[in-house]
Design an enzyme around this catalytic site. Sequence first.
Site, short mmCIF file in Angstrom:
data_model
loop_
_atom_site.label_atom_id
_atom_site.label_comp_id
_atom_site.label_asym_id
_atom_site.label_seq_id
_atom_site.Cartn_x
_atom_site.Cartn_y
_atom_site.Cartn_z
N HIS A 216 0.99 5.04 -2.45
CA HIS A 216 0.43 5.82 -3.56
C HIS A 216 1.58 6.45 -4.35
O HIS A 216 2.42 7.15 -3.77
CB HIS A 216 -0.48 6.93 -3.02
CG HIS A 216 -1.73 6.42 -2.39
ND1 HIS A 216 -2.95 6.42 -3.03
CD2 HIS A 216 -1.95 5.85 -1.17
CE1 HIS A 216 -3.87 5.90 -2.24
NE2 HIS A 216 -3.30 5.54 -1.09
N HIS B 293 0.84 -1.20 0.00
CA HIS B 293 0.00 0.00 0.00
C HIS B 293 0.88 1.26 0.00
O HIS B 293 1.34 1.72 1.03
CB HIS B 293 -0.92 -0.01 1.24
CG HIS B 293 -1.99 1.04 1.19
ND1 HIS B 293 -3.35 0.75 1.28
CD2 HIS B 293 -1.92 2.37 1.05
CE1 HIS B 293 -4.05 1.87 1.21
NE2 HIS B 293 -3.20 2.87 1.08
N HIS C 216 -6.05 -0.04 5.04
CA HIS C 216 -6.14 0.47 6.43
C HIS C 216 -7.05 -0.44 7.28
O HIS C 216 -6.57 -1.34 7.91
CB HIS C 216 -6.58 1.93 6.48
CG HIS C 216 -5.71 2.84 5.66
ND1 HIS C 216 -4.53 3.35 6.13
CD2 HIS C 216 -5.83 3.29 4.38
CE1 HIS C 216 -3.96 4.08 5.19
NE2 HIS C 216 -4.72 4.06 4.10
N GLU D 78 -10.61 3.55 7.47
CA GLU D 78 -9.43 4.37 7.78
C GLU D 78 -9.93 5.54 8.63
O GLU D 78 -9.78 5.53 9.85
CB GLU D 78 -8.76 4.86 6.49
CG GLU D 78 -7.55 5.75 6.72
CD GLU D 78 -6.97 6.34 5.42
OE1 GLU D 78 -7.67 6.38 4.39
OE2 GLU D 78 -5.81 6.79 5.46
N ASP E 274 2.20 4.23 2.65
CA ASP E 274 1.06 5.01 2.15
C ASP E 274 1.49 6.20 1.28
O ASP E 274 1.40 6.14 0.06
CB ASP E 274 0.19 5.47 3.32
CG ASP E 274 -1.25 5.74 2.92
OD1 ASP E 274 -1.62 5.44 1.78
OD2 ASP E 274 -2.02 6.23 3.77
N HIS F 26 -10.02 1.24 0.08
CA HIS F 26 -9.74 2.03 1.28
C HIS F 26 -11.01 2.05 2.13
O HIS F 26 -12.04 2.59 1.68
CB HIS F 26 -9.42 3.47 0.91
CG HIS F 26 -8.03 3.72 0.45
ND1 HIS F 26 -7.58 3.32 -0.78
CD2 HIS F 26 -6.98 4.33 1.07
CE1 HIS F 26 -6.30 3.69 -0.90
NE2 HIS F 26 -5.92 4.30 0.20
O1 LIG Z 1 -4.61 7.37 2.94
C1 LIG Z 1 -5.33 7.65 1.98
N1 LIG Z 1 -6.67 7.48 2.05
C2 LIG Z 1 -7.50 7.76 1.01
N2 LIG Z 1 -7.07 8.25 -0.15
C3 LIG Z 1 -5.74 8.47 -0.26
C4 LIG Z 1 -4.84 8.18 0.75
N3 LIG Z 1 -3.60 8.50 0.32
C5 LIG Z 1 -3.73 8.96 -0.93
N4 LIG Z 1 -5.02 8.95 -1.29
C6 LIG Z 1 -5.61 9.42 -2.54
C7 LIG Z 1 -4.96 10.70 -3.04
C8 LIG Z 1 -4.28 10.29 -4.29
O2 LIG Z 1 -4.28 11.32 -5.26
C9 LIG Z 1 -5.10 9.12 -4.76
C10 LIG Z 1 -4.48 8.19 -5.77
O3 LIG Z 1 -3.22 7.78 -5.39
O4 LIG Z 1 -5.40 8.44 -3.54
#
Ligand SMILES: O=c1[nH]cnc2c1ncn2[C@H]1C[C@H](O)[C@@H](CO)O1
Length: 389
Positions: A50, A48, A268, A247, A326, A244
Amino acid sequence: MCSRNKSWTILWLSKLNFLTVMFFKWFCIWFLWLGPFMRGIHTRVELHIHLDGAIRPETILHFGKKRGVPLPGSTVDELMKHVSYQTPLSLKLFLEKFNHYMPAIAGDREAVRRIAYELVETKAKEGVVYVEVRYSPHLLANCRVEPIPWGQAEGDLTPEEVVNLVNQGLQDGERDFRIKARSILCCMRHMPSWSPEVVELCKKYQNNSVVAIDLAGDELLMASSDHKAAYEEAERCGIHRTVHAGEAGPATMIKEAVYLLKAERIGHGYHVLEDPELYRELLRTRMHFEVCPWSSYLTGACLPDFRKHPVVQFKKDQANYSINTDDPLIFNSNIDKDYGIVKEYMDFTEEDFKRVNINAAQSSFLPEKEKQELLNTLYEAYGMVPATS
Ligand SMILES: O=c1[nH]cnc2c1ncn2[C@H]1C[C@H](O)[C@@H](CO)O1
């Protein structure tokens, strides 16, 4: 004369003995502990992370300057003051951090390819043997995407070409840094209209780097019918699914992810503990939780006291979970930070880390044969005999 020779010989033999013992001792330390890192053996599996939350600040500055995109700073320190932070925010406020730098990257072919390549390099340096990196193709595009994200002018980079560029970056990285990297395409909660194309891209690139679909973004928005249809199609076509959930949101979001979207892993998932019946059921079915300790602190997803973190309970119950970063750019972190937290506050031992990484490999979205190869690599690195099936 003869007795002098004898004592010299004894002295030399004892010195030699001492050196041999010391050499053997240091060799054992090197082989068992430092060895894996120095010999380039990688033992971590990260599921996990991004892509757009893991860009190097230097790369953002480079493309900002090259493209004339204004940024909130012209040095790494200045940029990081705006992009990263140290004390908890809400998930929604955390998500706003992307606005500061994404205009420098999105819509640029070279930038998109480079961030994927650099991610693989970073992970190899962190001792990761296999990474699944996720991103929204639409958030990196500036053409055939409605609305065009980050207030960019229309260009000619489509979501599909973004997938091709990321694939190239990942594959070049795999070749140069000798680890394995796959990708997960994200649907975004606030943009259900993008989801039909996300699943089509997953189908088209299923045998080319892409292994799964995800649903990311502000979890307070329930999954819409478009997200649901995309996940149904993913299941129908054998595309792996993670979501997701739990969380920032409650346990009901995890229920929705598992029973409505047919998620095979949960991003999460901390709030599952609020529903003991659901938790018991997910323990029973070995649902995998992609845990991100430092992230969960900074997004306010969990209580700030790490000793009360849900992963303490997960560990006690031998749940199936992994440890991940993350968004290491925004959290100004790397995987050592997350491993360090669980070691310091939750008493994780080397045995626990082995279990975590083997669980991660088993829950990875690789095809069976490649998964088995990954597991064998880990067993070998850990000096374990694989269980016979
Ligand atoms: O921790 C997260 N929770 C929900 N969405 C998230 C998290 N971290 C990044 N993102 C979103 C923002 C990014 O632009 C998108 C794609 O990677 O995913």
